[in-house]
Design an enzyme around this catalytic site. Sequence first.
Site, mmCIF file in Angstrom:
data_model
loop_
_atom_site.group_PDB
_atom_site.id
_atom_site.type_symbol
_atom_site.label_atom_id
_atom_site.label_comp_id
_atom_site.label_asym_id
_atom_site.label_seq_id
_atom_site.Cartn_x
_atom_site.Cartn_y
_atom_site.Cartn_z
ATOM 1 N N SER A 124 0.845 -1.279 -0.156
ATOM 2 C CA SER A 124 -0.106 0.083 0.174
ATOM 3 C C SER A 124 0.730 1.160 0.014
ATOM 4 O O SER A 124 1.815 1.306 0.822
ATOM 5 C CB SER A 124 -1.001 0.090 1.389
ATOM 6 N N LYS A 125 0.565 2.173 -0.825
ATOM 7 C CA LYS A 125 1.127 3.472 -0.812
ATOM 8 C C LYS A 125 1.056 4.173 0.410
ATOM 9 O O LYS A 125 2.094 4.952 0.760
ATOM 10 C CB LYS A 125 0.691 4.227 -1.754
ATOM 11 N N ARG A 126 0.004 4.108 1.018
ATOM 12 C CA ARG A 126 -0.224 4.574 2.454
ATOM 13 C C ARG A 126 0.810 4.238 3.447
ATOM 14 O O ARG A 126 0.841 4.895 4.482
ATOM 15 C CB ARG A 126 -1.635 4.359 2.816
#
Length: 497
Positions: free
Chosen positions: A267-269
């Site tokens: 996940s980029k988050r």
Amino acid sequence: MALDMDWFDQMEQRIPKGEVRTRFAPSPTGYMHVGNLRTALYTWLIARHAGGKFLLRIEDTDQARQVEGAVEVINRTLEQCGLDHDEGPDVGGPVGPYIQTERRDFYKKYAQLLMHRGGAYRCFCQKNEESAVHGAALGAAATKHICPYRDISQEESDALAAQGKPYVIRQKIQPGQTSFDDVIFGRISVDNADLDEGVLLKSDGLPTYNFANVVDDHLMGITHVVRGNEYLSSAPKYNLLYQGFGWPIPTYVHCSPVMRDAQHKMSKRHGDPSYEDLIQMGYLTPAVVNYVALLGWSPEGEEEIFSLSDMVKIFDISRISKSPAIFDMAKLTHFNAVYIKAMTPQAFAAVAEPYIRQTVANPAIDPAKIAATLQQRCERLTDIPAQVDFYDALPDYSAELYTNKKSKSTPESSVEMLNAVLPRFEALGDWEPEAIKAVMTDYAAQQELKNAKVMWPVRIALAGKAVTPGGAVEIAWILGREETLRRLKLGLEKLNG
């Protein structure tokens, strides 16, 4: 509700048949993460392996989440990775447009056709009128819409619509069971009672993802649909839509996710890298593509290094795994080092030069010469600047570096070695690697010393570092006679100081 059946017939007639056709259909909502790239790669490989067509379709119906410049990122990534498309927004094709918002009128007509065939209905519920019931099979957080307008007559529905009452169009699901086949997960059956009658066409006339996807895949002649296994739960509803229209169902390939570790999806988050991040981190595109291909697909045999053309020949969707793939940065780094070593010297020099120039600004120093010392020792391009910064400026190093057990070098012996080679370098006529090397090896032979005892202090004096790409010979050659002599004298000053 009159339908122009001739129009639908014409739409059917333009669908290409008799070939494998796949599509990559991203939403322009940001960066290209690794899972997106893998989907694009597998989709492209299926088409190219079969000699078919690969399409690019932009699914931009979620206007609220659209990110400016995202389409350019998609196009640039596909181009850099060698995933060329035969049809798409930029190249056209027989079944365009290839941007969903430009196909808006199609969806309204097909929603009307589906209503006509009994597979959909108008829902006039306002949000505050909606009743919902929790379905055990849907999970505690899911709700199932129960619409009071579901079974009114078509005449009543048409009349309400004619009065201007706002509505959405929902899928009508009949009792029974729906089964579908997936290349990876096999045959799956679900009870229709567990399926939500989701919205197909929103009140603004734009379709939802589920509806547009099915309509476009059919009208574009898509034979194989590759997507993440999070869509397995939606596949029965897709099947019912295909059946409601009387259309053939494509081959489903639902891929398990790419994971950061055993518990977490990438996940980029959470700071996991996108394709562009990996390139910024110094990885080569071919290495990234090769590694991403193996995140869930295993070719026969032990070999893991494949060019795109190699993969086209051997790609087999039956060898895609059900198990989630763990993204291993160390393994990607290994792949990258293999690819770097395999490059031609000229190609490596070209990709390395911008990184060399980050810390070597002196125009008199040839970056291609430095690149030659790096290629067999480099894992990532971003490792380069810190390895070669000594060429521009000799660091402030400690005289303790002259002590080295392996070469039997000490500060005292280093003084002797530097004093011996300095006048020989000054007298050297041909400043080339072989001549530079001969100065040191000839002296070592005369004194019955190992070469390392001479070369170690020379390298320390020239680089001020214990670890360098290239040894004393290469560094002296790249620095040139004048700078080499200057640094050798500075080394003597440090040792004598």
